[in-house]
Design a protein around this motif. Structure first.
Motif, mmCIF file in Angstrom:
data_model
loop_
_atom_site.group_PDB
_atom_site.id
_atom_site.type_symbol
_atom_site.label_atom_id
_atom_site.label_comp_id
_atom_site.label_asym_id
_atom_site.label_seq_id
_atom_site.Cartn_x
_atom_site.Cartn_y
_atom_site.Cartn_z
ATOM 1 N N ARG A 179 0.820 -1.173 0.116
ATOM 2 C CA ARG A 179 0.083 0.023 0.026
ATOM 3 C C ARG A 179 0.884 1.208 -0.046
ATOM 4 N NH1 ARG A 179 -2.229 3.828 3.511
ATOM 5 N NH2 ARG A 179 -4.411 4.235 2.806
ATOM 6 N N VAL A 180 0.575 2.338 -0.985
ATOM 7 C CA VAL A 180 1.297 3.453 -0.983
ATOM 8 C C VAL A 180 0.451 4.596 -0.621
ATOM 9 C CG1 VAL A 180 2.563 4.996 -2.470
ATOM 10 C CG2 VAL A 180 2.790 2.591 -2.593
ATOM 11 N N SER A 181 0.599 5.428 0.540
ATOM 12 C CA SER A 181 -0.277 6.382 1.016
ATOM 13 C C SER A 181 0.597 7.254 1.726
ATOM 14 C CB SER A 181 -1.106 5.875 1.843
ATOM 15 O OG SER A 181 -1.899 6.899 2.844
ATOM 16 N N ASP A 182 -0.120 8.717 2.007
ATOM 17 C CA ASP A 182 0.796 9.775 2.466
ATOM 18 C C ASP A 182 0.793 9.771 4.120
ATOM 19 O OD1 ASP A 182 -1.752 10.401 2.446
ATOM 20 O OD2 ASP A 182 -1.466 12.072 0.943
ATOM 21 N N VAL A 183 0.035 8.673 4.492
ATOM 22 C CA VAL A 183 -0.128 8.522 5.958
ATOM 23 C C VAL A 183 0.338 7.211 6.371
ATOM 24 C CG1 VAL A 183 -1.915 10.114 6.415
ATOM 25 C CG2 VAL A 183 -2.435 7.708 5.945
ATOM 26 N N GLY A 184 0.601 6.892 7.663
ATOM 27 C CA GLY A 184 1.042 5.438 8.140
ATOM 28 C C GLY A 184 2.580 5.205 7.941
ATOM 29 N N GLN A 185 2.868 4.074 7.672
ATOM 30 C CA GLN A 185 4.231 3.723 7.958
ATOM 31 C C GLN A 185 5.101 4.175 6.713
ATOM 32 O OE1 GLN A 185 5.181 -0.614 9.176
ATOM 33 N NE2 GLN A 185 2.974 -0.593 9.147
ATOM 34 N N GLU A 186 6.098 4.803 7.200
ATOM 35 C CA GLU A 186 7.196 5.645 6.319
ATOM 36 C C GLU A 186 7.668 4.569 5.025
ATOM 37 O OE1 GLU A 186 9.410 8.079 8.432
ATOM 38 O OE2 GLU A 186 8.034 9.684 8.573
ATOM 39 N N LYS A 187 8.039 3.170 5.817
ATOM 40 C CA LYS A 187 8.713 2.398 4.846
ATOM 41 C C LYS A 187 8.033 1.970 3.688
ATOM 42 C CE LYS A 187 6.645 -1.907 6.729
ATOM 43 N NZ LYS A 187 7.001 -3.222 7.524
ATOM 44 N N PHE A 188 6.819 2.309 3.658
ATOM 45 C CA PHE A 188 6.094 2.022 1.905
ATOM 46 C C PHE A 188 6.467 3.353 1.111
ATOM 47 C CE2 PHE A 188 3.196 -0.727 4.938
ATOM 48 C CZ PHE A 188 3.762 -1.686 4.785
ATOM 49 N N ARG A 189 6.883 4.382 1.578
ATOM 50 C CA ARG A 189 7.142 5.481 0.942
ATOM 51 C C ARG A 189 8.551 5.834 0.685
ATOM 52 N NH1 ARG A 189 3.076 6.990 4.538
ATOM 53 N NH2 ARG A 189 4.615 7.928 5.930
ATOM 54 N N ARG A 190 9.218 5.237 1.428
ATOM 55 C CA ARG A 190 10.916 5.565 1.395
ATOM 56 C C ARG A 190 11.376 4.825 0.044
ATOM 57 N NH1 ARG A 190 12.149 4.041 5.787
ATOM 58 N NH2 ARG A 190 12.269 6.086 6.809
ATOM 59 N N PRO A 191 10.952 3.833 -0.638
ATOM 60 C CA PRO A 191 11.613 3.505 -1.815
ATOM 61 C C PRO A 191 11.339 4.501 -3.066
ATOM 62 C CG PRO A 191 10.453 1.440 -1.005
ATOM 63 C CD PRO A 191 10.033 2.750 -0.043
ATOM 64 N N LEU A 192 10.359 5.063 -2.986
ATOM 65 C CA LEU A 192 10.018 6.177 -4.018
ATOM 66 C C LEU A 192 10.953 7.192 -3.815
ATOM 67 C CD1 LEU A 192 6.137 5.625 -4.140
ATOM 68 C CD2 LEU A 192 7.693 5.193 -6.108
ATOM 69 N N VAL A 193 11.114 7.849 -2.627
ATOM 70 C CA VAL A 193 11.898 8.793 -2.305
ATOM 71 C C VAL A 193 13.288 8.694 -2.510
ATOM 72 C CG1 VAL A 193 12.753 10.373 -0.335
ATOM 73 C CG2 VAL A 193 10.312 9.769 -0.375
ATOM 74 N N ARG A 194 13.820 7.384 -2.199
ATOM 75 C CA ARG A 194 15.175 7.132 -2.661
ATOM 76 C C ARG A 194 15.460 6.840 -4.173
ATOM 77 N NH1 ARG A 194 17.426 4.521 2.127
ATOM 78 N NH2 ARG A 194 16.667 5.910 3.622
#
Length: 348
Positions: A61-76
């Protein structure tokens, strides 16, 4: 397959760098999902999901709330540090988007909730902003349930497509451009904008994070967190079926009868589950109350049924924080639990 963020070597960073709009300058900050969608499309991928899969990530799941680990790959993959991750992580309690991890759960009524199974992230848009922006994008503010009007144009926001009535969302599988409805592809820039008169606008300092919040009932100022805590408690109380029903026929609040009928019809819905029109009306009712707090809250107390519901209720939904809106209470003499448990209306 990776399920957590890698240490991304330079060779794996995407060739086209896309910065979030509003990260610098005066433009409203872009939401994480809006930025991630543009990142994927700019680099030739049909969707966020296709980008992640191609780069070897399985992210449920990709979202702007909740666990940051799911967003980190995109930022990196975009070549940014975790500082961007912090900036684009939506905290669920106003006024801040930043800070600790407290309050980032999806259950908050201050962030619009979508379908977890579809990984959808509901937003609200201003058609005039979409039409005037050089690059159409969706803002972080549009994810917040208490933001119901455009600060720039003074118009009502859209939470649903005017053509097909589906909610406006961004998911990791979205392929349609941000100026379009993902269901019917209606061009949202062409949607009719509804200008709000001053009487029908929520005070801007309620939702402007940088504006000082005047205390609603006494001289001085108040922290926005304290203000919105109080708003939440009042809306909880007035959303209860046993209170909303009597209010539908009260002449003094006739202009809000539609609001109370809607609340009565959906007694188990939280604030964020209502559409933007209902949420805006609820905030206007709060504005009406605060314009003459003492007499108007006394009127609410006088309504038969409302008074009894408050008198015999044993739930926390009908509490009010008098420290914020009625009297100043010394923290040295009153515990935090007691301060948050003051009666909304003193029973007769």
């Amino acid at each position: 397959m990776n399920t957590t963020a890698p240490t991304t070597p330079a060779s794996n960073i995407l060739p086209i760098r896309v910065s979030p709009i509003g990260l610098t300058g005066s433009a409203p900050l872009e939401s994480f999902m809006s930025w991630a969608s543009r990142l994927a499309w700019s680099n030739g991928y049909r969707s966020i999901q296709r980008l992640l899969a191609t780069e070897g990530f399985i992210v449920p799941r990709v979202s702007d709330v909740g666990q940051e680990k799911f967003r980190r790959p995109l930022v990196r993959l975009a070549g940014f540090s975790d500082a961007l991750l912090v900036s684009l992580t939506l905290r669920t309690f106003p006024p801040s988007s930043y800070g600790t991890q407290r309050g980032v759960g999806r259950g908050s009524r201050w962030v619009l909730r979508g379908d977890a199974a579809e990984s959808s992230n509901p937003h609200q848009v201003c058609p005039e902003c979409l039409a005037s922006d050089e690059i159409p994008y969706w803002t972080m503010n549009s994810r917040r349930s208490y933001v119901t009007q455009c600060a720039k144009h003074g118009t009502a926001l859209l939470s649903h497509c005017p053509e097909c009535a589906d909610p406006l969302t961004i998911s990791k599988t979205r392929t349609t451009e941000l100026h379009q409805c993902s269901t019917c592809r209606f061009d949202l820039r062409c949607a009719e904008s509804s200008a709000l008169s001053p009487a029908n606008q929520v005070p801007q300092h309620w939702i402007d994070f940088n504006a000082v919040m005047p205390h609603p009932c006494t001289p001085g100022h108040i922290e926005k967190r304290a203000f919105w805590t109080g708003v939440k408690v009042v809306l909880d109380a007035l959303s209860r079926h046993v209170i909303a029903v009597p209010l539908t026929s009260a002449p003094a609040v006739e202009r809000f009868s539609w609001l109370f009928r809607t609340l009565a019809a959906h007694p188990h819905w939280s604030f964020d589950q209502h559409d933007v029109n209902c949420r805006h009306q609820a905030l206007l009712f709060m504005k009406w109350l605060l314009e003459d707090w003492d007499s108007r809250i006394s009127f609410i107390q006088s309504i038969r049924g409302v008074r009894d519901a408050i008198k015999y209720s044993h739930t926390s939904e009908v509490t009010w924080v008098h420290e914020y809106f009625h009297a100043r209470i010394s923290a040295a003499r009153v515990s935090s639990k007691e301060r948050y448990a003051r009666s909304l209306v003193k029973p007769a």
